[in-house]
Each structure stands twice: as structure tokens, then as C-alpha cells.
Design an enzyme around this catalytic site. Structure first.
Site, PDB file in Angstrom:
ATOM      1  N   GLU A 180       0.802  -1.239   0.000  1.00  0.00           N
ATOM      2  CA  GLU A 180       0.000   0.000   0.000  1.00  0.00           C
ATOM      3  C   GLU A 180       0.832   1.285   0.000  1.00  0.00           C
ATOM      4  O   GLU A 180       0.609   2.185   0.810  1.00  0.00           O
ATOM      5  CB  GLU A 180      -0.976  -0.029   1.192  1.00  0.00           C
ATOM      6  CG  GLU A 180      -1.891  -1.244   1.155  1.00  0.00           C
ATOM      7  CD  GLU A 180      -2.799  -1.386   2.375  1.00  0.00           C
ATOM      8  OE1 GLU A 180      -2.809  -0.498   3.240  1.00  0.00           O
ATOM      9  OE2 GLU A 180      -3.508  -2.410   2.456  1.00  0.00           O
ATOM     10  N   GLU A 198      -6.246 -10.688  -1.176  1.00  0.00           N
ATOM     11  CA  GLU A 198      -7.046 -10.426   0.046  1.00  0.00           C
ATOM     12  C   GLU A 198      -8.530 -10.379  -0.321  1.00  0.00           C
ATOM     13  O   GLU A 198      -9.265  -9.483   0.092  1.00  0.00           O
ATOM     14  CB  GLU A 198      -6.617  -9.093   0.691  1.00  0.00           C
ATOM     15  CG  GLU A 198      -5.149  -9.036   1.045  1.00  0.00           C
ATOM     16  CD  GLU A 198      -4.741  -7.775   1.804  1.00  0.00           C
ATOM     17  OE1 GLU A 198      -5.622  -7.023   2.292  1.00  0.00           O
ATOM     18  OE2 GLU A 198      -3.527  -7.535   1.910  1.00  0.00           O
TER      19      GLU A 198
END
Ligand code: G3I
Length: 352
Positions: free
Chosen positions: A139, A244
Site C-alpha cells: 500500500e 485479500e
């Protein structure tokens, strides 16, 4: 029994159904890693051949002080993976969130560089040859594709990502190295991710793959952008993974992200399914999963793994994000570990 359908015929196995296509993973919480969750202890090895620690390999857990490391749970995970023939996809080395308090207090380039070096060298080094892969950087991008203003960017500049991969390559020569992020199927953020990956490659540093997290919603799945992302990331010559995956059935009051810093106050209106998920919603969820896996199968040559973010609905982070205390239904197994219609819809796409 948890792994039998209501009619008592054996439930099919995800890992068997997709064994010629891609690995099938799940995130594991501490109870599951310690095998204190007896239903999961049976279901996980039956359904999955890959596992990601949901929290226990993050820096705040594994590296709580400058010279202090806590490897106990991670070592248990490695042993659990070995026993159950699961590839371990370690998560994550460098992330702005869930940093240990001492690292959050660092205020200059030298100490940040020392943290980066020590952390990656020690943690990735210890598990080289024991885990299958690392999410080296997690991220690092904003929604517009620019670099997120983390402490790493602030003190080390844009090159911290290349540096992190360089250190990981040295410490973990036998481990696959990935970049992982959410919303990178969206055009602007995708362009940022492609530029970042090209930069690592241009520096002559190894990057083996990209993880598209896949925190989506059952009612507005971005299929076209997902397809373009698979094509464009695969064209970089690296593995493409969905790392995810979960599909929220609840409406979100705010902007659509997986940024753990963004939460909203609870009210009953935005938590409509406390008594169970209506059939129409089960069908919608199953349809969304079916469409997604049809797409994954179309690109199975490019996709190496699909990992669900949790084993069952009860453990999902989406019960507490972006609003705490809701009842969400984003996975393939319900709170009693029973397969949902979405599970059978996914199995159907495998053609097995
Ligand atoms: O460990 C403490 C415990 O001691 C305490 O009693 C409890 C009280 O709330 O909190 C526990 O920590 C929680 C931790 O999960 C472990 O359960 C944190 O509050 C909670 O914020 C944390 O949430 C995790 C989140 O990352 C934090 O960043 C979620 O479980 C986890 O699913 C989520 O995973 C992230 C990926 O790593 C990266 N991509 C997005 C994804 C979803 O946010």
C-alpha cells in the site's frame, strides 16, 4: 460436521477444484494458526493450499523494539504450513500501518534507513526458504497513483520501494517478492503501480509479482478494470495474484477504500442483516463470485494465486470496517463454517 454439506455428501475442495489453475489461499488469524479453532483446523487443510498471516507477521507484532523480535507465532505458522502442505505467503515487510511504536517515532533519514535495513534483513532473512513469498511493500500508493505520504516516503524519498526490494532480494534469495495494494485495478492507481514496478525492474532489482488485494463489493464488482489489470500487470512479465479477496454485501457510507484509518460511526440503518443474509443477497453474492472466478479462469495462465481474506464470515475484518460492529457476509463459508451458495458458484467455474 463443518466440512459436510446439509445432505451429508462431502463438500468439494477449492484447492482440488483449481489445482491445475492457481493456488487457493486464506488469511489465518492467531486462533487458527494455533489450531485453537477446531473447525478451522479441519477445514483449512481440506480447502486451501496457501495461507497468509492476517496480522502476526506485521512489524508491530514481529519487531516490537529496536533489538527486540517476536518470532513465536510466525514460527508456529511456518510449522503449521509445513504440516498441512500450505505455501506461506508472508505479509508484510514495509507498510505505513501497524508499525511498532518505536518506528513511528523515528524522525530522520538515518534512523529510518537503519530500521528498513534491520527489519528486512532480520525478518526476511530468518524465513528465507521457510515461507514461499513476502509482500515486500504494501500500500505505497494513493488513489491517484502518486506515492502515499508515509514516513518512509517522507524521510527516504521515492526510492524506498526499490531499496526495500533490494534488501529483500539480498536477505531472501529463495523467496518470491511481491508488491501488494488495494484498488490497483482502478486506472489511475494501476498506472501508478505499473510505474512503480517498472522502476524496480529498471533498477535491476527482483520483483516476482503483484498482489491486487480485491476488497470489493458484491453489488459493484469492477470486472472490466480487473480484466485490464490482469492483462497489463501480466505484460510486465510478473505473476498476478488476488491476495485479500472478499466481497462486502453492505453499503459503505464513505469513500471506497481499504484504508484502515478511515472509519465511520455505527447506526442500525447501515447494518441491515443482523438476523441473516436474505436469499436475494446470497444469490447476488454467489453471482458476483461466479463472474469473478469465470474471469480468473479465463486468465489462469497469468494468475498464480487467489487468497480469501479470512476463512469464514465471522472472522472478517469487514464486520468492523469502515463501521465497527456490523454483520457482513463477504466470504465463501458462513459463521458456522458451512459452505454458502457462493462457494458452490465458485466451484462450478472450475469445470471439475
Ligand atoms: O491485537 C489487538 C488486541 O490485543 C486488542 O485486544 C484488540 C482490541 O481491538 O485489537 C487487536 O488488534 C487488532 C488487530 O487487527 C488484531 O486482531 C486491531 O485493533 C485491528 O485494527 C487489526 O485489524 C487488522 C487490520 O489489517 C489492521 O491494519 C485486520 O485484522 C486485518 O484484516 C487488516 O488487514 C489488512 C491487510 O493487512 C492489508 N490490506 C488491507 C487489510 C484490511 O484492512
Amino acid at each position: 460436521m463443518a466440512w459436510m454439506a446439509a445432505n451429508m455428501s462431502p463438500t468439494p475442495s477449492l484447492k482440488e477444484a483449481f489445482k491445475n489453475d492457481f493456488a487457493i489461499g486464506t488469511a489465518l488469524n492467531t486462533q487458527q494458526i494455533l489450531e485453537k479453532d477446531s473447525a478451522a483446523a479441519i477445514l483449512v487443510p481440506q480447502q486451501f493450499n496457501a495461507a497468509t498471516p492476517e496480522n502476526i507477521m506485521k512489524a508491530e507484532v514481529i519487531h516490537p523494539g529496536w533489538d527486540q523480535y517476536n518470532f513465536e507465532l510466525a514460527d508456529k505458522l511456518v510449522a503449521y504450513g509445513k504440516k498441512n502442505q500450505l505455501q506461506i505467503n508472508a505479509h508484510t515487510l514495509i507498510w505505513h500501518s501497524q508499525l511498532p511504536a518505536f518506528a513511528r517515532r523515528l524522525k530522520n533519514a538515518d534512523s529510518l534507513r537503519m530500521y528498513l535495513t534491520n527489519h528486512i534483513t532480520t525478518v526476511a532473512g530468518r524465513y528465507d526458504g521457510k515461507v514461499y513469498s513476502w509482500d515486500v511493500v504494501n500500500e505505497a500508493l494513493n488513489e491517484d497513483g502518486s506515492m502515499r505520504k508515509s514516513i518512509f516516503l517522507q524521510y527516504l524519498g521515492n526510492d524506498f520501494v526499490v531499496e526495500a526490494f533490494r534488501l529483500a532480494q539480498k536477505a531472501a534469495p529463495h523467496t518470491k517478492l511481491y508488491y501488494n495494494d488495494y484498488n490497483i485495478e482502478q486506472p489511475q492507481k494501476r498506472a501508478g503501480a505499473i510505474a512503480l514496478i517498472k522502476k524496480i525492474q529498471a533498477a535491476g532489482v527482483r520483483i516476482d509479482g503483484v498482489g491486487i488485494q480485491g476488497h470489493w463489493r458484491s453489488y459493484d464488482l469492477p470486472l472490466e478494470n480487473i480484466e485490464k489489470s490482469i492483462q497489463e500487470f501480466a505484460a510486465l512479465g510478473i505473476e498476478v495474484m488476488f491476495t485479500e479477496l472478499d466481497l462486502s454485501v453492505l453499503q459503505n457510507p464513505g469513500p471506497v477504500t481499504a484504508d484502515v484509518g478511515q472509519t465511520t460511526a455505527y447506526n442500525d440503518r447501515i447494518n441491515p442483516y443482523t438476523g441473516g443474509l436474505p436469499d436475494s443477497m446470497q444469490t447476488q453474492l454467489a453471482g458476483a463470485y461466479e463472474n469473478l472466478f469465470r474471469l480468473f479462469m479465463k486468465y489462469k495462465e497469468s494468475i498464480s494465486r487467489v487468497t480469501f481474506w479470512g476463512v469464514n464470515d465471522g472472522q472478517s475484518w469487514l464486520n468492523n470496517f469502515p463501521v465497527r460492529g456490523r454483520t457482513n457476509y463477504p466470504l465463501l463459508f458462513d459463521r458456522q463454517y458451512q459452505p454458502k451458495p457462493a462457494f458452490y458458484a465458485v466451484i462450478k467455474t472450475s469445470g471439475q
